[in-house]
Every structure is written in structure tokens, then in C-alpha cells.
Design an enzyme around this catalytic site. Sequence first.
Site, PDB file in Angstrom:
ATOM      1  N   THR A 147      -0.765  -3.012  10.818  1.00  0.00           N
ATOM      2  CA  THR A 147      -1.294  -3.148   9.455  1.00  0.00           C
ATOM      3  C   THR A 147      -0.202  -3.761   8.678  1.00  0.00           C
ATOM      4  O   THR A 147       0.549  -3.105   7.995  1.00  0.00           O
ATOM      5  CB  THR A 147      -1.644  -1.845   8.745  1.00  0.00           C
ATOM      6  OG1 THR A 147      -2.842  -1.396   9.241  1.00  0.00           O
ATOM      7  CG2 THR A 147      -1.966  -2.064   7.275  1.00  0.00           C
ATOM      8  N   LYS A 200       3.895  -7.031   3.942  1.00  0.00           N
ATOM      9  CA  LYS A 200       3.704  -5.618   3.659  1.00  0.00           C
ATOM     10  C   LYS A 200       3.398  -4.921   4.963  1.00  0.00           C
ATOM     11  O   LYS A 200       2.880  -5.498   5.916  1.00  0.00           O
ATOM     12  CB  LYS A 200       2.585  -5.405   2.645  1.00  0.00           C
ATOM     13  CG  LYS A 200       1.181  -5.806   3.077  1.00  0.00           C
ATOM     14  CD  LYS A 200       0.411  -4.826   3.930  1.00  0.00           C
ATOM     15  CE  LYS A 200       0.409  -3.434   3.353  1.00  0.00           C
ATOM     16  NZ  LYS A 200      -0.279  -2.469   4.316  1.00  0.00           N
ATOM     17  N   THR A 208       0.867  -1.185   0.000  1.00  0.00           N
ATOM     18  CA  THR A 208       0.000   0.000   0.000  1.00  0.00           C
ATOM     19  C   THR A 208       0.902   1.233   0.000  1.00  0.00           C
ATOM     20  O   THR A 208       1.361   1.665  -1.043  1.00  0.00           O
ATOM     21  CB  THR A 208      -0.972   0.000   1.201  1.00  0.00           C
ATOM     22  OG1 THR A 208      -0.239  -0.250   2.406  1.00  0.00           O
ATOM     23  CG2 THR A 208      -2.040  -1.057   1.019  1.00  0.00           C
ATOM     24  N   GLU A 228       6.137   4.745   7.303  1.00  0.00           N
ATOM     25  CA  GLU A 228       5.716   5.857   6.446  1.00  0.00           C
ATOM     26  C   GLU A 228       6.552   7.098   6.707  1.00  0.00           C
ATOM     27  O   GLU A 228       6.637   7.598   7.831  1.00  0.00           O
ATOM     28  CB  GLU A 228       4.225   6.138   6.663  1.00  0.00           C
ATOM     29  CG  GLU A 228       3.353   5.035   6.076  1.00  0.00           C
ATOM     30  CD  GLU A 228       1.884   5.175   6.389  1.00  0.00           C
ATOM     31  OE1 GLU A 228       1.082   4.581   5.654  1.00  0.00           O
ATOM     32  OE2 GLU A 228       1.542   5.865   7.365  1.00  0.00           O
TER      33      GLU A 228
END
Length: 407
Positions: free
Chosen positions: A190, A179, A153, A276
Site C-alpha cells: 500500500t 506514501k 494515510t 505503522e
Amino acid sequence: MKVIENGITAPKGFLAAGLAAGIKKGNKKDMAMVYSQKPCQTAGTFTTNVVKAAPVKWDKHLVDNAAYTQAIVCNSGIANACTGTEGYSYCQETAKTAAEALQIPEEAVLVASTGVIGQQLPIDILKEGVKKLVPVLSDSREAGILAAQSIMTTDTVRKECAVEMELSGAKVTIGGMCKGSGMIHPNMCTMLGFVTTDVQITKELLQEALSEIVQDTYNMISVDGDTSTNDTVLVLANGMAENPLISEKNQDYETFKEALLYVNTSLAKQIAADGEGATALFEVKITGAETKEQAVTLAKSVITSNLTKAAVFGHDANWGRILCAMGYSGAQFDPDKVDLFFESAAGKIQILKDGVAVDYSEEEATRILSEKQVTAAADIKLGKESAVAWGCDLTYDYVKINADYRS
């Protein structure tokens, strides 16, 4: 044990595929499939979040109740979380479509999703994607790479690992892909992790090994303190290595478990490093603890401290933030006994001795903290237990990525 340049298709009998089915905008890869030529013993661990995505519920049911599994279908872009009975029915429809195409039972098909919460899957696109994936399944390295790319993602790089070992004269292989980049926090995250192996092992021992390993790998990483609705780790073992069946905790079991630990540690660290907006992998080592629980609590507290993460981004040896995070962790220790070091590929420097700052060079500390992987190592001098946690720095880009996530 030998580390090899491979991933999910490394073990015998495992095929994979990945492609752009049309779930994401811009013709981005968004569907993957993993398939075993023989039925698999299956183990799984899942999110501790009370809000569980439909695929988590589907997979947990299969891991607990199915005689075996043989395939995984995964989509990225939409999480199929908070989607009610309709979302769960889409798991069944996906499994049914894959089962018909692969000629295996519906209850042998695991499903996984990752992406935006609250949206319903475009089930017709998903089913067509399944039908496109089956004809291109392959055991090639390229197929494994495509599968690893298709589950991403906000990840910036694919994440893979594979190893070989020998068990009673038979070569056994473990391969994996995962991932994860945001909504990452201990007690799963996640993240989706898929591990394949050709080992012969009982379901009970496979599950026991995975459950123990998760505690020291995925449950020791954090990016942002958010525990996801979708996190899933699955291990499929098809027995095609034809090693003597591992049905007790003998030397073969310990060797296999060590290799499984290596693969999952590697995958977990790759997730933390690709947090991120991150520019550095941040590792925290706690040694000298009285208990494992104490060491884990201290390491997690430091790795989740936003002030510490921001200091790492600024290459700032602001050790007070680390000691502060240890202090509010809930674990009891004597701050007047703590030794603290920073280390990286650029060197190692002591910052604290017996809870007091030593005369160190700020310039050298900054140089050490400017590497892509940095470690804070704290010895609390109370015992022999230790723990390691992994996270990343907190950057401007983390806010930008998450402010714009749905747009």
C-alpha cells in the site's frame, strides 16, 4: 549525481498542489495534484494482488495505451478498491474534471487513491477538490511539500527525494514523493510512488528502467506481510531538460538509471522506516550467495519474520530467529558456513562465525540494536551475489493502529 532538498516539483515544468477537500474527517489534507507543463512519457508498475483497485486499472490502461500523460490526481482516505463499475466510473469522472480544468485530454490524467477499502468515493467532493487544486498549482518547494502531505494515510512523516545529474552537458533532475506505512509487503505494497523528471527518454527505456529498479527497491521492503490492492509507482518524463534523447542503452541511460535507482531506494527505505508503529528501520544484507534469487529469498524471509521484527523492537540480539527465518525461506545454503553481524551507527558486532555463536557482549549488541536504523548482515560464503531488504520492528502500536483504522 547530487542529492538536493526537494521533491516532486524539483524537475523543470512540474507543478503540484495539496489541500483538504473534505474526504477525511477533521479538515485533514486529502487531495493532491501533480501537473506537467508539457506532455510526458510515462512508465508504471502496479500491485500483483489479484484484487486491484479501480485507479490501478485506470492507470495501467493509460500507461499501456495513452500517447502521453500530463497530470496525476490523488486522494487519500478512501482507496476506491472493491467498488465495482461505479468506482471505475469515478476514476473517469475525476480525470474528466481535471482534463477540463487543465485543458488537456482526459486520457492524459492519471488517478490514484489510498485509504479504506470498500467505500465509494464522495465523487462530488472529489470533483470540487480537483477544481480547487488547479488554481493553486505551483512549482514551489512549498507546493511539493503540501502534495506529499496530502497523500498520507497512517504515515507519520512525508516522504520525498530529489537528485540532479548531468547528461551530455545538460542538467537533468529527478524528484519524487511517496506514501506508505501499513499493508506493505514485497511485490509492491500500500504505497503510492510518484516520480517526475525532465529527462528526454523513450517510453520503452523509461519503462524498462523502472521495471528493473522496482525489483531492488519497493519489492524489497516489508512492514506487515500484506500486499495491497492499490500500490502504484508512476514515472513521468517531460523532456524539458533538453538533453539528447535517450533512445539506446548508452552512458546517459546508465547515469539516469543510477539516479532513478537512488531516488526510488530512498523512497522505499522511507516507507519501511515509517512502518505503522515502527521505532526502527531494519535492514537485512545477504552476501556470498550463489545467485541473486537466493540472496533475495533469504533477505525477504528475515525481513518478514515477525519473531525477528519483535526482537529488533526489544533490542534483543536473538540471532536464532534470523537463522531460523533463513532456514525456512526455501533457499538452500549451509548453516555451518554463515557469519552474522549486527551493525548500526553505534558500531558493529559479530554474532556468528561458521554457524556458531561467538563470545560477544549482549550489552554491546543491545546498544547497537537500540539505534533508529539497524542492520543484520549475513555472509553465507557460497558465491558473489548479494541482496538488501528493508523492514521495521514490530511494536504494540502496530496492533493499536490497525485495530482502530476505520474508527
